[in-house]
Design a protein around this motif. Structure first.
Motif, PDB file in Angstrom:
ATOM      1  N   GLY A  67      15.901   0.410  28.108  1.00 60.95           N
ATOM      2  CA  GLY A  67      15.749  -0.945  28.610  1.00 60.95           C
ATOM      3  C   GLY A  67      17.028  -1.749  28.562  1.00 60.95           C
ATOM      4  O   GLY A  67      17.851  -1.609  27.657  1.00 60.95           O
ATOM      5  N   SER A  95      14.682  -1.942  38.188  1.00 58.09           N
ATOM      6  CA  SER A  95      14.162  -1.183  39.331  1.00 58.09           C
ATOM      7  C   SER A  95      13.136  -2.003  40.116  1.00 58.09           C
ATOM      8  O   SER A  95      12.999  -1.835  41.329  1.00 58.09           O
ATOM      9  CB  SER A  95      13.556   0.140  38.862  1.00 58.09           C
ATOM     10  OG  SER A  95      12.600  -0.064  37.850  1.00 58.09           O
ATOM     11  N   SER A  96      12.405  -2.930  39.442  1.00 55.34           N
ATOM     12  CA  SER A  96      11.512  -3.851  40.154  1.00 55.34           C
ATOM     13  C   SER A  96      12.319  -4.934  40.854  1.00 55.34           C
ATOM     14  O   SER A  96      11.970  -5.392  41.945  1.00 55.34           O
ATOM     15  CB  SER A  96      10.522  -4.507  39.188  1.00 55.34           C
ATOM     16  OG  SER A  96       9.676  -3.561  38.593  1.00 55.34           O
ATOM     17  N   ARG A 132       7.436  -7.194  34.059  1.00 56.59           N
ATOM     18  CA  ARG A 132       8.107  -5.961  34.468  1.00 56.59           C
ATOM     19  C   ARG A 132       7.879  -5.594  35.930  1.00 56.59           C
ATOM     20  O   ARG A 132       8.763  -5.031  36.579  1.00 56.59           O
ATOM     21  CB  ARG A 132       7.664  -4.794  33.580  1.00 56.59           C
ATOM     22  CG  ARG A 132       8.166  -4.904  32.155  1.00 56.59           C
ATOM     23  CD  ARG A 132       7.685  -3.737  31.307  1.00 56.59           C
ATOM     24  NE  ARG A 132       8.146  -2.458  31.802  1.00 56.59           N
ATOM     25  CZ  ARG A 132       9.353  -1.949  31.605  1.00 56.59           C
ATOM     26  NH1 ARG A 132      10.243  -2.633  30.906  1.00 56.59           N
ATOM     27  NH2 ARG A 132       9.689  -0.770  32.087  1.00 56.59           N
ATOM     28  N   GLU A 133       6.703  -5.913  36.462  1.00 58.38           N
ATOM     29  CA  GLU A 133       6.415  -5.516  37.849  1.00 58.38           C
ATOM     30  C   GLU A 133       7.107  -6.393  38.875  1.00 58.38           C
ATOM     31  O   GLU A 133       7.033  -6.126  40.088  1.00 58.38           O
ATOM     32  CB  GLU A 133       4.913  -5.502  38.102  1.00 58.38           C
ATOM     33  CG  GLU A 133       4.222  -6.828  37.898  1.00 58.38           C
ATOM     34  CD  GLU A 133       3.677  -6.996  36.495  1.00 58.38           C
ATOM     35  OE1 GLU A 133       2.732  -7.811  36.339  1.00 58.38           O
ATOM     36  OE2 GLU A 133       4.162  -6.307  35.565  1.00 58.38           O
ATOM     37  N   PRO A 191      15.521   3.855  35.155  1.00 56.08           N
ATOM     38  CA  PRO A 191      15.984   3.542  33.819  1.00 56.08           C
ATOM     39  C   PRO A 191      15.853   4.701  32.848  1.00 56.08           C
ATOM     40  O   PRO A 191      16.577   4.758  31.875  1.00 56.08           O
ATOM     41  CB  PRO A 191      15.052   2.409  33.388  1.00 56.08           C
ATOM     42  CG  PRO A 191      13.764   2.741  34.056  1.00 56.08           C
ATOM     43  CD  PRO A 191      14.126   3.421  35.351  1.00 56.08           C
ATOM     44  N   ASP A 192      14.888   5.619  33.053  1.00 54.78           N
ATOM     45  CA  ASP A 192      14.729   6.680  32.051  1.00 54.78           C
ATOM     46  C   ASP A 192      14.457   8.019  32.731  1.00 54.78           C
ATOM     47  O   ASP A 192      13.652   8.808  32.291  1.00 54.78           O
ATOM     48  CB  ASP A 192      13.600   6.347  31.067  1.00 54.78           C
ATOM     49  CG  ASP A 192      12.258   6.198  31.767  1.00 54.78           C
ATOM     50  OD1 ASP A 192      12.248   6.191  33.003  1.00 54.78           O
ATOM     51  OD2 ASP A 192      11.242   6.117  31.064  1.00 54.78           O
ATOM     52  N   LYS A 207      24.566   2.666  30.158  1.00 57.07           N
ATOM     53  CA  LYS A 207      23.719   1.611  30.718  1.00 57.07           C
ATOM     54  C   LYS A 207      24.475   0.770  31.746  1.00 57.07           C
ATOM     55  O   LYS A 207      23.923   0.403  32.789  1.00 57.07           O
ATOM     56  CB  LYS A 207      23.185   0.717  29.595  1.00 57.07           C
ATOM     57  CG  LYS A 207      22.073   1.340  28.781  1.00 57.07           C
ATOM     58  CD  LYS A 207      21.570   0.380  27.714  1.00 57.07           C
ATOM     59  CE  LYS A 207      20.361   0.941  27.001  1.00 57.07           C
ATOM     60  NZ  LYS A 207      19.854   0.042  25.936  1.00 57.07           N
ATOM     61  N   GLU A 240      18.473  -5.893  30.177  1.00 55.28           N
ATOM     62  CA  GLU A 240      18.191  -7.081  30.974  1.00 55.28           C
ATOM     63  C   GLU A 240      19.309  -7.299  31.994  1.00 55.28           C
ATOM     64  O   GLU A 240      20.491  -7.090  31.686  1.00 55.28           O
ATOM     65  CB  GLU A 240      18.090  -8.323  30.085  1.00 55.28           C
ATOM     66  CG  GLU A 240      16.907  -8.318  29.133  1.00 55.28           C
ATOM     67  CD  GLU A 240      15.683  -9.012  29.686  1.00 55.28           C
ATOM     68  OE1 GLU A 240      15.773  -9.635  30.763  1.00 55.28           O
ATOM     69  OE2 GLU A 240      14.625  -8.935  29.018  1.00 55.28           O
ATOM     70  N   SER A 252      15.744 -10.253  34.879  1.00 50.79           N
ATOM     71  CA  SER A 252      14.881  -9.087  35.053  1.00 50.79           C
ATOM     72  C   SER A 252      14.955  -8.162  33.843  1.00 50.79           C
ATOM     73  O   SER A 252      16.034  -7.785  33.406  1.00 50.79           O
ATOM     74  CB  SER A 252      15.296  -8.291  36.296  1.00 50.79           C
ATOM     75  OG  SER A 252      14.570  -7.081  36.382  1.00 50.79           O
ATOM     76  N   CYS A 253      13.761  -7.804  33.319  1.00 47.90           N
ATOM     77  CA  CYS A 253      13.711  -6.824  32.234  1.00 47.90           C
ATOM     78  C   CYS A 253      13.467  -5.418  32.779  1.00 47.90           C
ATOM     79  O   CYS A 253      13.449  -4.458  32.016  1.00 47.90           O
ATOM     80  CB  CYS A 253      12.616  -7.192  31.227  1.00 47.90           C
ATOM     81  SG  CYS A 253      10.947  -7.227  31.932  1.00 47.90           S
ATOM     82  N   LYS A 254      13.263  -5.300  34.091  1.00 48.05           N
ATOM     83  CA  LYS A 254      13.102  -3.992  34.714  1.00 48.05           C
ATOM     84  C   LYS A 254      13.841  -4.015  36.044  1.00 48.05           C
ATOM     85  O   LYS A 254      13.258  -4.309  37.088  1.00 48.05           O
ATOM     86  CB  LYS A 254      11.631  -3.643  34.922  1.00 48.05           C
ATOM     87  CG  LYS A 254      11.423  -2.213  35.392  1.00 48.05           C
ATOM     88  CD  LYS A 254       9.944  -1.887  35.587  1.00 48.05           C
ATOM     89  CE  LYS A 254       9.760  -0.448  36.058  1.00 48.05           C
ATOM     90  NZ  LYS A 254       8.336  -0.140  36.340  1.00 48.05           N
TER      91      LYS A 254
END
Length: 466
Positions: free
Chosen positions: A447, A417-418, A390-391, A17-18, A95, A449, A413-415
């Motif tokens: 970030g 990549s997880s 997040r995890e 994401p970053d 994004k 969603e 999902s807010c992350k």
């Protein structure tokens, strides 16, 4: 490349994401906090087996898309925003490309991509800020704001943040001025000495109510502290906020962890909570409640979740990692009943109170770890909604819920990549992504969603290890 070496390059490939890659003839260098097209000076922080990681020291030239002037004096230094200089249309394009590519690589089969929905507000959308007291450099003057990017100790003053309403900036400025004038020491994280720790600020978007909480240690004499808090209360109550000041609180924590832990809270003025409205329901919010930071964006997110949930008449819906019960209550309008599971007991208490406030009687909320609670629930779900931290989801919990064999799982999902890791386990259990979408809840930051609809097919193997 060697650790400590400095070089310059252009961010030409990007990963979510970053993180960005500078492409070099001798390999790739993974650079955090970079924007495509920028030419940067960077220092290698890790180097092994032909790969290297680095951090930006200086932006030498902006990217071609960076045409927006940022009004924030902390841009590039604060650990919050990354896309301040990108026009919002370019940010959304970036994004969506990243999210669509990430999901495409992870899912590995055809699915319906339904696009990225923009946030209704690009600026001043954040409902909560957790400001830290500290100094901008060692032994410097007291400051209050956000952590400097890449630092656990240095604090950047952020009294003109574009992501929050001016009410929060005003509260920060005046609180900092008040304690600077009185030379009140901040809590030093290494020495475990000092008084000032955090300022929690929450402002409702729809009902426009404000809640402030000063978090300190217990290291001031009682009489001195009482007089200090009285003067601070008088100052805050006199400020010309646009919102209604609903409550002013003081929380004490002596935990050595650099985090807000509610060991004791007293009300200095007003009430300990305020109400916010979302999708026709009312929710009580305390300084410590989980609630989506972007209220207008949250309504769009939950609308998409509702589309993926589909028909719920006569069905039992599990809302796992349910927070204060927002999704569970929205789904309960048409379901036979919903069961929310959340680890944080305070959030569960708030969820029950919110359900009572909204007259929702077919919701049940359970406090506990999803992994353990799944063994204790007698109900069997027809639909499962996952909105994990997040995890992501504990792999053992994922395998347990797969055994329910529900036809649909909705994953929020807010992350992302997880999310990728969890998708592997779900696919192994026979669940395949058929529809996916994004909602930009966090403009100016990396970030975003993701919402996925997974439908059950026959698993690849009959063996699932728990």
């Amino acid at each position: 490349m060697k650790k400590g070496e400095e070089a310059r390059g252009i961010i030409t490939e990007y990963r979510f994401p970053d993180r960005g890659y500078i492409l070099r003839e001798d390999g790739k260098v993974l650079i955090k906090h970079a924007v495509p097209g920028r030419e940067v000076l960077y220092r290698v922080t890790k180097a092994r087996k032909g790969n290297a990681e680095g951090r930006v020291l200086e932006t030498l030239a902006p990217g071609a898309c960076e045409r927006r002037e940022s009004l924030c004096p902390a841009v590039g230094v604060c650990g919050g925003c990354l896309y301040q200089t990108l026009p919002y249309a370019e940010e959304l394009k970036l994004k969506e490309q990243l999210l669509q590519r990430l999901l495409g690589e992870a899912i590995g089969e055809d699915f319906l991509w339904e696009g990225l929905t923009a946030s209704p507000c690009e600026n001043a959308y954040r409902m909560k800020m957790e400001y830290s007291f500290g100094d901008a450099y060692r032994d410097g003057p007291l400051t209050l704001g956000m952590h400097k990017r890449g630092s656990h100790y240095d604090i950047v003053e952020t009294d003109r943040c574009e992501l929050v309403h001016e009410d929060l900036n005003l509260a920060l400025r005046e609180t900092l001025r008040f304690f600077r004038e009185r030379k009140v020491p901040f809590y030093h994280k290494l020495r475990h000495e000092g008084y000032l720790r955090f300022l929690l600020a929450r402002r409702g978007t729809h009902r426009k109510e404000l809640l402030l909480d000063l978090v300190t240690s217990s290291q001031l004499p009682t009489e001195e502290e009482r007089e200090l808090l009285r003067a601070w209360r008088e100052l805050i109550c006199s400020l010309p906020f646009e919102a209604s000041l609903k409550g002013l609180l003081h929380t004490v924590t002596d935990s050595v962890a650099d985090a807000v832990k509610n060991e004791r809270t007293e009300v200095l003025f007003g009430e300990a909570q305020f109400e916010e409205e979302l999708s026709g329901l009312r929710f009580a919010i305390t300084p410590f409640s989980f609630f989506q930071n972007n209220a207008d964006g949250a309504e769009l997110l939950y609308e998409k979740v509702g589309q993926y949930v589909g028909e719920t008449g006569g069905k039992v819906v599990f809302d796992l990692y349910s927070g204060t019960g927002t999704i569970a209550q929205l789904v309960a309008k048409h379901a036979e009943r919903t069961v929310g599971v959340e680890l944080i007991e305070e959030a569960v208490i708030a969820a029950r109170e919110n359900a009572a406030r909204n007259g929702v009687q077919n919701c049940r909320f359970i406090a506990g770890d999803v992994l353990k609670v799944l063994d204790e629930i007698e109900e069997k779900p027809d639909i499962i909604i996952l909105d994990p931290p997040r995890e992501g989801v504990n792999p053992k919990a994922l395998r347990k819920l797969i055994r329910y064999g529900v036809p649909r799982i909705i994953y929020v999902s807010c992350k992302p990549s997880s999310l990728v890791t969890d998708l592997e386990i779900l696919r192994e259990g026979g669940y395949h992504t058929t529809r996916a979408a994004g909602v930009d809840m966090f403009p100016r930051t990396p970030g975003v969603e993701a919402v996925l609809l997974l439908e059950r097919r026959e698993p690849a193997s009959d063996e699932m290890t728990i």
